[in-house]
Design an enzyme around this catalytic site. Structure first.
Site, PDB file in Angstrom:
ATOM      1  N   ASP A 209       4.172  33.472 -37.760  1.00 24.58           N
ATOM      2  CA  ASP A 209       4.454  33.418 -39.231  1.00 24.58           C
ATOM      3  C   ASP A 209       3.744  32.293 -39.836  1.00 24.58           C
ATOM      4  O   ASP A 209       3.593  31.164 -39.337  1.00 24.58           O
ATOM      5  CB  ASP A 209       5.935  33.121 -39.821  1.00 24.58           C
ATOM      6  CG  ASP A 209       6.066  33.494 -41.103  1.00 24.58           C
ATOM      7  OD1 ASP A 209       5.812  34.367 -41.622  1.00 24.58           O
ATOM      8  OD2 ASP A 209       6.500  32.262 -41.653  1.00 24.58           O
ATOM      9  N   GLU A 256       0.073  35.823 -38.125  1.00 25.23           N
ATOM     10  CA  GLU A 256       0.088  36.400 -39.649  1.00 25.23           C
ATOM     11  C   GLU A 256      -0.829  35.192 -40.561  1.00 25.23           C
ATOM     12  O   GLU A 256      -0.205  34.223 -40.592  1.00 25.23           O
ATOM     13  CB  GLU A 256       1.519  36.153 -40.279  1.00 25.23           C
ATOM     14  CG  GLU A 256       1.481  36.872 -41.390  1.00 25.23           C
ATOM     15  CD  GLU A 256       2.529  36.129 -42.653  1.00 25.23           C
ATOM     16  OE1 GLU A 256       2.757  36.817 -43.625  1.00 25.23           O
ATOM     17  OE2 GLU A 256       2.708  35.091 -42.352  1.00 25.23           O
TER      18      GLU A 256
HETATM   19  C1  BGC Z   1       6.721  36.102 -44.335  1.00 26.42           C
HETATM   20  C2  BGC Z   1       7.553  36.070 -45.658  1.00 26.42           C
HETATM   21  C3  BGC Z   1       8.016  34.762 -45.675  1.00 26.42           C
HETATM   22  C4  BGC Z   1       7.141  33.545 -45.739  1.00 26.42           C
HETATM   23  C5  BGC Z   1       7.711  32.108 -45.671  1.00 26.42           C
HETATM   24  C6  BGC Z   1       5.627  35.033 -44.455  1.00 26.42           C
HETATM   25  O1  BGC Z   1       4.440  35.161 -44.203  1.00 26.42           O
HETATM   26  O2  BGC Z   1       6.271  37.281 -43.694  1.00 26.42           O
HETATM   27  O3  BGC Z   1       8.463  37.039 -45.392  1.00 26.42           O
HETATM   28  O4  BGC Z   1       8.704  34.783 -47.091  1.00 26.42           O
HETATM   29  O5  BGC Z   1       6.304  33.865 -44.653  1.00 26.42           O
HETATM   30  O6  BGC Z   1       8.177  32.082 -44.103  1.00 26.42           O
END
Ligand code: BGC
Length: 576
Positions: A209, A256
């Site tokens: 993430d 991500e």
């Molecule tokens: C996740 C979100 C989250 C954020 C903070 C993102 O990229 O997909 O859902 O709110 O990271 O962790």
């Protein structure tokens, strides 16, 4: 840019795999308390197997006060009690593996919850102590002023004053999600230890993430800094080493990083991560279908091809967040404007830097563009990602807090609560969809399974046929000019076969000419039904109705099994 060798790529299970994203607390309730859980998910794995996906990605399952859907973690080595416990996870993984499904989950590296022991310890600790230095502190809120505020509808600064510490702390997301300080070696070690823990537990891969933000440096956007890449390389080699020690195959590390392609590419270098989501492609796909015109998408795909990223992209349409379009950094502003103008249903639903709606309501409930977009996703190079419920055309629930509009319970049957839970309504984690046109009593797995022409059955048949077409999983990709502005066409070619793809992203019928002279005189057959088309030639014509698509086989090769869609399903002998 170094790239993974074809041999190395071919040896990984994830190459061309289809990933299904779900939110465990919204998917299936196993114990009747109104909240989805790991046991409920285990009971529904048969469905995912039947659908034909390869891997399940669960959003965070660790203990958390749930102020950001679990992306605010208080204990990295736990399972949230609402969802079950570590034993329930072991059982889930075992069961998934028996069905041939891989299990992935989110690893939230950038920040913790402010309720995490590390943060509580930090704020009470001496300034400059290793404990305080687990997070990023300053005496004022002026540092890193070039770093954009990401959640701009919730926060107006990346800094928050903490009266206990007498300092400001950095939070790139919500104020209760303080950023860990990766300049502190103890933080790096603590997170690598978390990685080891889950590898030992048998997880097959991680969605990492928010990784661009691990390090900060003055005078930058604080995204994708060299120090961040260095740490990710360390993380990769640690994961590899751990897997080798355990004698198990390497785990997938999926980034991500909501960045333009050239900025996301470095994450998937040889010695770094295996894959990254291609959010820029997502934005281009929506812009193209919004206007029924593919020239910008075509340009994007041809540049993308030159980047030679092979099959290393993960390809999402929608996910648990808003449809992130950005401030002109991810894709040019005209692409953002095209999406804005092309989807009247997005009006009033903008959140942060994107549109807070599910796929189907954005497409006005029309299953045709849903199929067209997925036909692209399932045939472009990379790993298609399905967001739970999109295979049904599930609706959303505008007005719910934050991104909860897109996170309502999965619709299984026509029973109460769409079969998600037997709990009384007030106990449900979120309300099921009851809006006309999307009511879970009508739009659910059981109903759509029983209707041969349903969207769900279309997804299943298309996924099953994809399995029999290795060129779609790992073949080369080559754009092919055609004469219609609303049609995108390309070739996927592997040693085994050549597939021609054409998708009409416009809402009008299209007749288009393709130059197939490279295959002059060879047979052309539609993949699913095996229906013969005129042989390949320089002036080869295809007719596609509005939002229609077709996959054709060029040459004499048979797909691995029969060319008939029912037989394809039968041949895989999967039933539910
Ligand atoms: C996740 C979100 C989250 C954020 C903070 C993102 O990229 O997909 O859902 O709110 O990271 O962790």
């Amino acid at each position: 840019m170094p790239t993974n060798s074809a041999a190395e790529l071919a040896s990984h299970w994830w190459e061309g795999s289809v990933i299904y994203e779900l939110i465990p607390r919204c998917f299936a309730d196993g114990n009747g308390d109104g909240i989805g859980d790991l046991d409920g998910l285990k009971q529904r794995l048969d469905y995912l197997h039947w659908l034909g996906v390869d891997a399940v990605w669960m959003t965070p399952i660790c203990d958390s006060p749930l102020r950001d859907g679990g992306y605010d973690i208080t204990d990295y080595k736990s399972v949230h009690p609402d969802l079950g416990d570590l034993q329930a996870l072991d059982t889930l993984i075992r069961h998934a593996h028996e069905l041939g499904l891989k299990v992935l989950f989110d690893l939230v590296l950038n920040h913790t919850s402010d309720m995490h022991l590390w943060f509580q310890r930090a704020r009470w600790a001496e300034r400059g102590s290793p404990e305080r230095n687990f997070y990023v502190w300053r005496d004022d809120d002026k540092s890193y002023s070039e770093a954009p505020v990401l959640f701009r509808h919730f926060e107006d600064s990346n800094w928050q004053w903490d009266p206990v510490a007498g300092q400001y702390y950095l939070h790139r997301f919500l104020r209760h999600q303080p950023d860990l300080n990766y300049d502190n070696p103890q933080v790096q070690e603590a997170m690598l230890d978390v990685l080891d823990f889950w590898i030992d537990r048998g997880i097959d891969g991680f969605r990492l993430d928010a990784i661009p933000f691990l390090f900060e440096r003055e005078g930058t956007r604080c995204e994708g800094l060299p120090e961040t890449h260095a740490f990710l390389r360390r993380l990769r080699s640690r994961a590899k080493e751990r897997c080798e020690q355990l004698g198990r195959e390497e785990v997938l590390l999926l980034a991500e990083a909501i960045q333009p392609v050239h900025e996301a590419m470095p994450y998937v270098a040889d010695d770094e991560l295996h894959s990254a989501f291609n959010f820029a492609l997502t934005a281009h796909l929506f812009a193209a279908v919004a206007h029924g015109e593919v020239s910008a998408l075509q340009t994007f795909l041809s540049e993308f091809r030159q980047l030679n990223a092979g099959c290393r992209w993960a390809l999402p349409l929608r996910n648990h967040d808003e449809l992130w379009l950005g401030d002109g950094h991810l894709v040019p502003e005209e692409i953002v404007d095209r999406v804005r103008e092309g989807f009247p249903n997005a009006e009033g639903h903008w959140l942060n830097w994107g549109i807070n709606r599910r796929l189907s309501p954005l497409l006005n409930g029309d299953p045709r563009p849903n199929k067209a977009l997925h036909a692209l996703l399932y045939s472009l190079p990379g790993m298609p990602c399905i967001y739970y419920g999109d295979e049904l055309g599930m609706g959303d629930y505008p007005g719910l807090r934050d991104r909860d509009a897109n996170r309502t319970p999965m619709a299984w049957t026509s029973e109460r609560n769409g079969g998600f839970s037997k709990a009384p309504d007030p106990l449900l984690v979120l309300p099921p969809i009851t809006r006309p046109g999307y009511n879970c009593q009508m739009m659910n797995v059981a109903v759509q399974k029983s209707l041969q022409g349903s969207l769900l059955n279309w997804h299943r048949h298309t996924l099953l046929s994809r399995r029999l077409l290795p060129a779609l999983r790992h073949g080369d990709f080559q754009l092919l000019e055609n004469s219609h502005p609303g049609v995108i066409s390309y070739i996927r070619q592997s040693e085994e076969m050549t597939i021609l793809v054409a998708v009409n992203l416009s809402g009008n019928p299209a007749s288009t000419r393709l130059d197939l002279s490279a295959w002059q005189g060879q047979q052309v057959r539609e993949v699913l039904g095996g229906c013969p088309f005129p042989v390949a030639s320089e002036h080869w014509f295809a007719y596609l109705s509005a939002y229609d698509y077709c996959w054709w086989l060029i040459g004499d090769v048979e797909p691995e099994s029969s060319s008939n869609s029912d037989a394809i399903a039968d041949s895989l002998a999967v039933s539910c």
